[in-house]
Each structure stands twice: as C-alpha cells, then as structure tokens.
Write a protein that holds these residues in place. Sequence first.
Motif, PDB file in Angstrom:
ATOM      1  N   PHE A 197      34.564  34.742  60.374  1.00 34.72           N
ATOM      2  CA  PHE A 197      34.265  33.982  61.590  1.00 34.72           C
ATOM      3  C   PHE A 197      33.631  32.651  61.194  1.00 34.72           C
ATOM      4  O   PHE A 197      32.868  32.573  60.223  1.00 34.72           O
ATOM      5  CB  PHE A 197      33.305  34.755  62.499  1.00 34.72           C
ATOM      6  CG  PHE A 197      33.917  35.967  63.152  1.00 34.72           C
ATOM      7  CD1 PHE A 197      34.830  35.831  64.180  1.00 34.72           C
ATOM      8  CD2 PHE A 197      33.591  37.240  62.730  1.00 34.72           C
ATOM      9  CE1 PHE A 197      35.403  36.945  64.781  1.00 34.72           C
ATOM     10  CE2 PHE A 197      34.143  38.362  63.313  1.00 34.72           C
ATOM     11  CZ  PHE A 197      35.065  38.213  64.352  1.00 34.72           C
ATOM     12  N   SER A 198      33.965  31.610  61.955  1.00 32.95           N
ATOM     13  CA  SER A 198      33.469  30.272  61.662  1.00 32.95           C
ATOM     14  C   SER A 198      33.167  29.520  62.951  1.00 32.95           C
ATOM     15  O   SER A 198      33.946  29.580  63.902  1.00 32.95           O
ATOM     16  CB  SER A 198      34.512  29.489  60.843  1.00 32.95           C
ATOM     17  OG  SER A 198      34.163  28.124  60.738  1.00 32.95           O
ATOM     18  N   ASN A 199      32.050  28.799  62.962  1.00 39.07           N
ATOM     19  CA  ASN A 199      31.727  27.946  64.103  1.00 39.07           C
ATOM     20  C   ASN A 199      32.305  26.547  63.935  1.00 39.07           C
ATOM     21  O   ASN A 199      32.018  25.652  64.729  1.00 39.07           O
ATOM     22  CB  ASN A 199      30.217  27.868  64.305  1.00 39.07           C
ATOM     23  CG  ASN A 199      29.650  29.161  64.872  1.00 39.07           C
ATOM     24  OD1 ASN A 199      30.391  30.005  65.386  1.00 39.07           O
ATOM     25  ND2 ASN A 199      28.343  29.335  64.788  1.00 39.07           N
ATOM     26  N   VAL A 200      33.080  26.367  62.878  1.00 39.30           N
ATOM     27  CA  VAL A 200      33.802  25.119  62.635  1.00 39.30           C
ATOM     28  C   VAL A 200      35.287  25.461  62.556  1.00 39.30           C
ATOM     29  O   VAL A 200      35.658  26.532  62.068  1.00 39.30           O
ATOM     30  CB  VAL A 200      33.331  24.441  61.327  1.00 39.30           C
ATOM     31  CG1 VAL A 200      34.011  23.097  61.145  1.00 39.30           C
ATOM     32  CG2 VAL A 200      31.813  24.280  61.313  1.00 39.30           C
ATOM     33  N   ALA A 201      36.128  24.572  63.023  1.00 39.12           N
ATOM     34  CA  ALA A 201      37.566  24.843  63.075  1.00 39.12           C
ATOM     35  C   ALA A 201      38.128  25.155  61.689  1.00 39.12           C
ATOM     36  O   ALA A 201      37.763  24.528  60.687  1.00 39.12           O
ATOM     37  CB  ALA A 201      38.302  23.658  63.680  1.00 39.12           C
ATOM     38  N   VAL A 202      39.023  26.131  61.634  1.00 36.17           N
ATOM     39  CA  VAL A 202      39.738  26.474  60.410  1.00 36.17           C
ATOM     40  C   VAL A 202      41.159  25.924  60.545  1.00 36.17           C
ATOM     41  O   VAL A 202      41.901  26.308  61.453  1.00 36.17           O
ATOM     42  CB  VAL A 202      39.780  27.999  60.189  1.00 36.17           C
ATOM     43  CG1 VAL A 202      40.551  28.336  58.920  1.00 36.17           C
ATOM     44  CG2 VAL A 202      38.365  28.571  60.133  1.00 36.17           C
ATOM     45  N   ASN A 227      41.370  29.574  66.793  1.00 33.54           N
ATOM     46  CA  ASN A 227      40.353  28.552  67.000  1.00 33.54           C
ATOM     47  C   ASN A 227      40.070  28.348  68.490  1.00 33.54           C
ATOM     48  O   ASN A 227      40.849  27.693  69.185  1.00 33.54           O
ATOM     49  CB  ASN A 227      40.796  27.213  66.397  1.00 33.54           C
ATOM     50  CG  ASN A 227      40.699  27.179  64.890  1.00 33.54           C
ATOM     51  OD1 ASN A 227      39.634  27.412  64.332  1.00 33.54           O
ATOM     52  ND2 ASN A 227      41.805  26.892  64.220  1.00 33.54           N
ATOM     53  N   PRO A 228      38.969  28.899  69.003  1.00 32.10           N
ATOM     54  CA  PRO A 228      38.608  28.620  70.395  1.00 32.10           C
ATOM     55  C   PRO A 228      38.238  27.146  70.566  1.00 32.10           C
ATOM     56  O   PRO A 228      37.891  26.460  69.603  1.00 32.10           O
ATOM     57  CB  PRO A 228      37.378  29.507  70.630  1.00 32.10           C
ATOM     58  CG  PRO A 228      37.372  30.494  69.521  1.00 32.10           C
ATOM     59  CD  PRO A 228      38.034  29.822  68.367  1.00 32.10           C
ATOM     60  N   GLN A 229      38.293  26.660  71.777  1.00 30.14           N
ATOM     61  CA  GLN A 229      37.978  25.258  72.046  1.00 30.14           C
ATOM     62  C   GLN A 229      36.516  24.930  71.742  1.00 30.14           C
ATOM     63  O   GLN A 229      36.168  23.779  71.483  1.00 30.14           O
ATOM     64  CB  GLN A 229      38.281  24.929  73.518  1.00 30.14           C
ATOM     65  CG  GLN A 229      39.763  24.952  73.846  1.00 30.14           C
ATOM     66  CD  GLN A 229      40.037  24.572  75.295  1.00 30.14           C
ATOM     67  OE1 GLN A 229      39.115  24.493  76.106  1.00 30.14           O
ATOM     68  NE2 GLN A 229      41.294  24.334  75.614  1.00 30.14           N
ATOM     69  N   ALA A 263      35.817  30.615  65.491  1.00 31.25           N
ATOM     70  CA  ALA A 263      37.148  30.692  64.901  1.00 31.25           C
ATOM     71  C   ALA A 263      37.227  31.966  64.075  1.00 31.25           C
ATOM     72  O   ALA A 263      36.212  32.473  63.582  1.00 31.25           O
ATOM     73  CB  ALA A 263      37.399  29.470  64.041  1.00 31.25           C
ATOM     74  N   GLU A 264      38.425  32.510  63.922  1.00 34.13           N
ATOM     75  CA  GLU A 264      38.583  33.800  63.244  1.00 34.13           C
ATOM     76  C   GLU A 264      39.787  33.786  62.318  1.00 34.13           C
ATOM     77  O   GLU A 264      40.847  33.248  62.658  1.00 34.13           O
ATOM     78  CB  GLU A 264      38.748  34.914  64.285  1.00 34.13           C
ATOM     79  CG  GLU A 264      38.974  36.295  63.680  1.00 34.13           C
ATOM     80  CD  GLU A 264      39.442  37.310  64.706  1.00 34.13           C
ATOM     81  OE1 GLU A 264      40.018  38.339  64.291  1.00 34.13           O
ATOM     82  OE2 GLU A 264      39.249  37.081  65.912  1.00 34.13           O
ATOM     83  N   ALA A 276      34.892  20.460  65.398  1.00 33.87           N
ATOM     84  CA  ALA A 276      36.134  20.013  64.785  1.00 33.87           C
ATOM     85  C   ALA A 276      36.036  19.938  63.265  1.00 33.87           C
ATOM     86  O   ALA A 276      37.027  20.135  62.565  1.00 33.87           O
ATOM     87  CB  ALA A 276      36.522  18.650  65.344  1.00 33.87           C
ATOM     88  N   SER A 277      34.841  19.655  62.750  1.00 29.57           N
ATOM     89  CA  SER A 277      34.690  19.524  61.304  1.00 29.57           C
ATOM     90  C   SER A 277      33.247  19.773  60.908  1.00 29.57           C
ATOM     91  O   SER A 277      32.336  19.758  61.735  1.00 29.57           O
ATOM     92  CB  SER A 277      35.137  18.129  60.837  1.00 29.57           C
ATOM     93  OG  SER A 277      34.342  17.131  61.456  1.00 29.57           O
ATOM     94  N   ALA A 278      33.038  20.022  59.612  1.00 32.04           N
ATOM     95  CA  ALA A 278      31.691  20.208  59.062  1.00 32.04           C
ATOM     96  C   ALA A 278      31.158  18.864  58.583  1.00 32.04           C
ATOM     97  O   ALA A 278      31.918  17.914  58.384  1.00 32.04           O
ATOM     98  CB  ALA A 278      31.737  21.209  57.912  1.00 32.04           C
TER      99      ALA A 278
END
Length: 359
Positions: free
Chosen positions: A169-174, A43-45, A139-140, A49-51
């Motif tokens: 890959f996700s633009n929201v934290a996993v 999870n990059p900074q 995030a990956e 943080a959430s959807a």
Amino acid sequence: MKKLFKFLLILLAVILAAAVIYLLYVILSYDRIPDRQALAPRNPQEVAASAGTDREYTVVTQNIGFGAYTDDFTFFMDGGTQSWAASPQSVTDCVNEAAQQVSLAKPDFVLFQEVDFDSTRSYHIDQQELLRAAFPQSAEVSAVNYHSAFLMYPFTQPHGSSNSSMVTFSNVAVTSALRRSLPISTGFSRFLDLDRCYTVSRIPVENGRELVLYNVHLSAYGGSDEIRAAQMNMLFSDMLEEYRAGNYCVCGGDFNHDFTGDSTQQLNGSETAEFGWAQPFPIDMLPKGLIRCTDYTCGEQRPTCRNCDIPYEEGNFTIIVDGFIVSDNVTVTYLENVQTGFTYSDHNPVVMRFTLNPV
C-alpha cells in the motif's frame, strides 16, 4: 489365511494406486508463475501524485502469517501440531489486528507478506479484501507469492491448497509494478519448494527520479545455501541497477535470515537450538551502495519472529528476520521492531522513517 492375504494385497494395491494418483496430481498441477509479470496498480484519486525530498516518510513491513498465528498457535512445519487457523473468526480477527497495529505508525507505505486468499488453511477467507478495507485511500499493488497443490499432510487435518500473496500500500501514486520470480529448487525437489517472489513498485519523485519500493519474502522451508545465495544476488543486482540509474531504493519484508547476523545469540542468550531457516544474513554479499538497516533507535535488538514449535511465552526462541535494506541516497531517521507479544502473527511489524536525499 488365503482370504486375509488376498485382502491385504488388494488393500496395498489401493494404497499404492492412491499414492501414484496423488503424486501425478502434484506433478501435473505444478505451475511456476513466470518472471517479470506486470502488475496493475490500483490508484485512488486521493493519493499524492509524487514523492518529495522535503519530507519524512514512514514505511512498515508486516508478515501476517496467513491470519493463523495467535500466540498459542503451533505450526506442523515448525515442529508444532496445527495446520489450520483456529477458526474463520480467528483469521478475520488476526488480519484486522495486524492492520490496526500497522495503522498506529501512520504509514505512507505498507508491505504485507503471507496474505492468503482461497486457502484451505485459512478457511478460504480473502485477506486481501480485509486489508484493502483498512487502507481504502491508498494505492495498492498485489501479487501472488506462491500457490500450492492440495497437501494431504497432516493426515488428521490436511494442510490443503494454499494461495498466498504480497500486498503493498502507498499514499503516493504507483506508476507501474512488477513481480519478479525468485530462484527456487530444481529437479524433483521443486515440487516440495514454494514459489517465491518480490514485487517492485515504482513511485515518481518530484526531482524526476523514482522511489523503487521492494516487497520481499525469501525462502524458508526447503531452501539450500545455493538457492538462498541466488535469491539474494538477484535482489541485490536488481536494486543496484536502480541505484546506479539514480533512483531511490527501499526494500522491506521477511528475509527468512537472521537479519542482524547475531540476533539468535543476542535474543536467546545461551540458546543452542538451531533452525535450518535461520541462517545469518550474508552481509558480505551486499554490494556497495546498499545498506542493511540495523541501527535501531532504541539502541538494542528486539525480535520480529518466533519459532512456532510451542505456544509463545517470554523466553521462547525468537529472532530478527524482518527488516529493510535501502540505497545510500536514502537517509533512515527512525527504526523500530515493534513488540506485539505475537498475539496476531508469528511476526512483529518493523517501522522505518526515512527521507530521500536531494540530488
């Protein structure tokens, strides 16, 4: 004659010994990845943080075909002739083109399948690293789908050893992720079947629920009706449990079934060729609460996969095997099977936009 006979006997003994040694190597090197393997999300900074339930999200699924499938590539397991990608440069170009095509949709989530690393057939190029470079701020979650022993066939260019992964890959934290091992063949046939899995990525939602993202690649070669049914039942049961817990489920990937149930007929007209992996999607097995997404925005079926027995040209056998299944608390607002001409993979990407229904 005696010398010739002796020579032939020795030659036969050597061949038999080599075959036995190879068979022992395949058996002893067999190792299924255990079920419920925890995966470590990266999870990059920069990721959210959430959807939320107040915006639309875009998800894309893309099988990249281990970077080998240019439009003229034919695969030996499909009735073609080739077992390796054309060259290391071709592998790199195909993977990069897949990433560029997917990026055009400006996705919030991406599900990649058949991503090779350290495989003979793709010149040991780490395709995960190529994709990671294309989505550096996402995030990956990565998981090994299958790893196979060195395949000595075709004899002219052995397919070799394969290591294939699935990358999300996700633009929201996993917050957490899991690899689920799918049922595969048992007995001796398990040595001929590939390990299969799906990954489960958990993404927090502002209302306290979770978006549970599934990346799936079901069996193609060697799968029996019983195995196909067992894989579907496992996936559906998992999703249904999450849905009943109040979470949102989005499942995408390569189902290796005729996803609409009739795309073989719709896309090929009078085509009579039947391929063992192209079984109709078992819609009767889908439980209430889960929805197969086939309401395409363009109003017609468009292919996501080609058979690779011959080089691709318009009119060849095509089918829809890639797509999405969602829980009914997810509203699909757009769905497209993007047409690429199969220039970098034997699969086309599928783009879906959706919203999460407020509780």
